[in-house]
Design an enzyme around this catalytic site. Structure first.
Site, PDB file in Angstrom:
ATOM      1  N   GLY A 278       0.766  -1.228   0.000  1.00  0.00           N
ATOM      2  CA  GLY A 278       0.000   0.000   0.000  1.00  0.00           C
ATOM      3  C   GLY A 278       0.797   1.278   0.000  1.00  0.00           C
ATOM      4  O   GLY A 278       0.232   2.366   0.103  1.00  0.00           O
ATOM      5  N   PRO A 321       4.866  -4.790  -1.094  1.00  0.00           N
ATOM      6  CA  PRO A 321       4.679  -3.676  -2.032  1.00  0.00           C
ATOM      7  C   PRO A 321       4.384  -4.184  -3.442  1.00  0.00           C
ATOM      8  O   PRO A 321       5.010  -5.134  -3.904  1.00  0.00           O
ATOM      9  CB  PRO A 321       6.034  -2.963  -2.009  1.00  0.00           C
ATOM     10  CG  PRO A 321       7.016  -4.049  -1.667  1.00  0.00           C
ATOM     11  CD  PRO A 321       6.283  -4.992  -0.752  1.00  0.00           C
ATOM     12  N   CYS A 391     -16.720   4.355 -25.464  1.00  0.00           N
ATOM     13  CA  CYS A 391     -18.062   4.929 -25.472  1.00  0.00           C
ATOM     14  C   CYS A 391     -18.565   5.243 -24.072  1.00  0.00           C
ATOM     15  O   CYS A 391     -19.588   4.710 -23.637  1.00  0.00           O
ATOM     16  CB  CYS A 391     -19.010   3.979 -26.183  1.00  0.00           C
ATOM     17  SG  CYS A 391     -18.438   3.602 -27.835  1.00  0.00           S
ATOM     18  N   TYR A 421      -1.433  -1.721 -11.878  1.00  0.00           N
ATOM     19  CA  TYR A 421      -2.886  -1.690 -11.983  1.00  0.00           C
ATOM     20  C   TYR A 421      -3.387  -1.048 -13.282  1.00  0.00           C
ATOM     21  O   TYR A 421      -4.481  -0.502 -13.319  1.00  0.00           O
ATOM     22  CB  TYR A 421      -3.506  -1.002 -10.759  1.00  0.00           C
ATOM     23  CG  TYR A 421      -3.060  -1.654  -9.463  1.00  0.00           C
ATOM     24  CD1 TYR A 421      -3.494  -2.926  -9.128  1.00  0.00           C
ATOM     25  CD2 TYR A 421      -2.150  -1.021  -8.614  1.00  0.00           C
ATOM     26  CE1 TYR A 421      -3.057  -3.552  -7.970  1.00  0.00           C
ATOM     27  CE2 TYR A 421      -1.700  -1.641  -7.453  1.00  0.00           C
ATOM     28  CZ  TYR A 421      -2.166  -2.906  -7.143  1.00  0.00           C
ATOM     29  OH  TYR A 421      -1.724  -3.524  -5.999  1.00  0.00           O
TER      30      TYR A 421
HETATM   31  C1  LIG Z   1      -3.049  -5.207  -3.143  1.00  0.00           C
HETATM   32  C2  LIG Z   1      -2.335  -5.782  -2.028  1.00  0.00           C
HETATM   33  C3  LIG Z   1      -1.000  -5.447  -1.812  1.00  0.00           C
HETATM   34  C4  LIG Z   1      -0.263  -4.476  -2.670  1.00  0.00           C
HETATM   35  O1  LIG Z   1      -0.772  -3.195  -2.616  1.00  0.00           O
HETATM   36  P1  LIG Z   1       0.051  -2.007  -3.289  1.00  0.00           P
HETATM   37  O2  LIG Z   1      -0.783  -0.818  -3.083  1.00  0.00           O
HETATM   38  O3  LIG Z   1       0.190  -2.355  -4.751  1.00  0.00           O
HETATM   39  O4  LIG Z   1       1.371  -1.947  -2.627  1.00  0.00           O
HETATM   40  C5  LIG Z   1      -0.344  -6.060  -0.772  1.00  0.00           C
HETATM   41  N1  LIG Z   1      -0.966  -6.960   0.029  1.00  0.00           N
HETATM   42  C6  LIG Z   1      -2.253  -7.292  -0.149  1.00  0.00           C
HETATM   43  C7  LIG Z   1      -2.871  -8.283   0.755  1.00  0.00           C
HETATM   44  C8  LIG Z   1      -2.974  -6.718  -1.170  1.00  0.00           C
HETATM   45  O5  LIG Z   1      -4.257  -7.060  -1.341  1.00  0.00           O
END
Ligand SMILES: *Cc1c(COP(=O)(O)O)cnc(C)c1O
Length: 463
Positions: A278, A321, A391, A421
């Protein structure tokens, strides 16, 4: 700050009417190193280059739209994360951000582990040679087939997301004569400072088991009694595109509290905690992401301090990450098609892709920047909205940006920070052909995911 200036709600109204920029940047030709992959620069002709290759050449060879991924940047980011966390921690790349066999090989070579959350991602990982013990399996609704496969191949951990799944995985493992290493994913009640749709640790959402009300403690109790499971730790993922470490601080503190409760109740010290992913990246010059070593230090300090206070040995930490590794390494190259000035509003610049190659703007008001890539220009800045060819009026790639006012059809423009993403969420809307991913390194460009063809579309259409 713009990110929080768009609360969830009637978002399309915001998208259509709200301006983000008040003034153009000082130099439209400048490429802010924060948002562009490491080897991106302009050459003497003024064209943007990556890995030493001009985008004009790349467009000729690979077409547009296309994602160009700076392989050396990807590898450098993997190493930075691995080095920052060192030997006492594990870095899992979140494959859902972008996964391909080449990426799996890079991860393997750079010493990272891999998160998957579907049978398809698991297949890709194993096919490219990632050892099963370096794979973590996630998801809030893994199918029985997926669990059987994960247990059979021997994934390093399955992250359990519900009470039903605790029983299900235990049962399957026992039937297969195995003891599966698992973590329990908890929700710690933190709302990460991000868009509502990508925050995952507050309680009213689908992931994890709440710490509140003793639910997570009950999940641990059950997991510890089941022969098919080896409970190795607790997992918490609080959201995405997070800049503020405060959410991680609260999350780590609450997870350590649970570890202390588990020790008091069961006499067991669980050896691992996973703090999820995250971590935010810079999509525009306004974003200020932290470096991996700062994040590692902050998380390590918090966990060590909390464990000392609770009289626990410091557990092994893992992090996951996705965006922070792959996001900044790629840009999308588009060709400009039509240009429509709307008097008193802005100029709509249409490109040859759109929401089929980047759904993030439509999905959660994501912000991006854009640059004229095939040349430089000294023309006056004009306020633009970069839109796709689909569209939907919400088919927006870059909501608000400035491009030079002499922009013309067939110019190439590039949108940075599209490594995460974008291809992984790409669709065939309007029968669009999903763009290729081209890895560029030291003057060489190599397709790692090829462009879809019309034959690909028709092959699936068997009616
Ligand atoms: C999506 C996710 C991540 C990665 O999130 P990022 O924002 O891309 O770093 C890590 N752990 C879990 C469990 C996730 O669902």
């Amino acid at each position: 700050m713009s990110r929080s200036a768009h609360p969830a709600g009637p978002r399309h109204a915001d998208v259509m009417t709200e301006g983000h920029y008040t003034a153009p940047p000082a130099d439209l030709n400048a490429l802010d190193a924060k948002v562009w992959a490491r080897t991106v620069t302009r050459d003497e002709n003024g064209a943007v280059t990556v890995g030493g290759i001009e985008v004009t050449r790349l467009a000729e060879e690979f077409g547009t739209p296309a994602y160009f991924l700076d392989e050396s940047d990807f590898r450098a980011r993997c190493r930075a994360w691995a080095d920052a966390f060192g030997r006492d921690a594990d870095v899992f790349y979140a494959g859902k951000a972008f996964l391909s066999r080449a990426v799996v090989r890079w991860l393997k070579e750079e010493g990272l582990n891999l998160d998957v959350c579907s049978g398809g991602e698991l297949t890709c990982a194993l096919d490219a040679g990632m050892p099963a013990e370096r794979i973590a399996f996630h998801g809030n609704n893994k199918t029985v087939g997926e669990i059987e496969r994960a247990v059979t191949v021997g994934v390093g951990r399955i992250v359990l997301d519900s009470f039903q799944e605790i029983a299900r995985v235990a049962h399957i493992a026992q039937r297969l004569g195995k003891r599966q290493r698992v973590q329990i994913r908890v929700t710690v009640g933190v709302e990460a400072h991000t868009h509502e749709f990508i925050a995952t640790a507050h309680e009213d959402q689908k992931f994890g088991i709440a710490l509140a009300g003793g639910q997570a403690a009950e999940a641990v109790r059950r997991a510890l009694t089941l022969d098919g499971l080896e409970l190795i730790g607790i997992h918490s993922h609080i959201g995405s595109q997070i800049f503020d470490m405060a959410g991680f601080e609260v999350s780590a503190r609450r997870v350590v509290q649970l570890l202390a409760e588990v020790r008091d109740e069961h006499g067991v010290e669980l050896p691992e905690i996973d703090l999820g992913g995250g971590l935010g990246i810079a999509y525009t010059s306004e974003d200020d992401p932290r470096e991996p070593h700062e994040i590692a230090k902050a998380l390590g300090d918090i966990v060590t301090r909390e464990c000392e206070a609770a009289g626990l040995a410091t557990p092994r930490i893992s992090v996951e990450p996705g965006r922070a590794i792959v996001g900044p390494t790629a840009f999308t190259l588009y060709e400009v098609g039509t240009i429509k000035p709307l008097e008193g509003l802005r100029t709509y610049v249409s490109v040859d892709g759109g929401m089929s190659d980047n759904i993030r703007t439509a999905l959660y008001d994501a912000e991006y920047s854009v640059a004229l890539a095939s040349r430089t220009s000294d023309a006056e800045p004009m306020l633009v909205r970069v839109v796709g060819k689909h569209c939907e009026s919400g088919d927006i790639v870059v909501k608000d940006a400035f491009l030079p006012s002499d922009l013309a059809p067939s110019d190439l423009i590039a949108v940075p920070a599209t490594g995460a993403y974008c291809r992984s969420m790409a669709s065939n809307y309007n029968h669009a052909l999903r763009p290729p991913v081209v890895a560029v390194r030291d003057g060489e460009a190599r397709v790692i995911v090829r462009r879809e063809t019309e034959e690909d579309l028709l092959r699936l259409d068997v009616g």
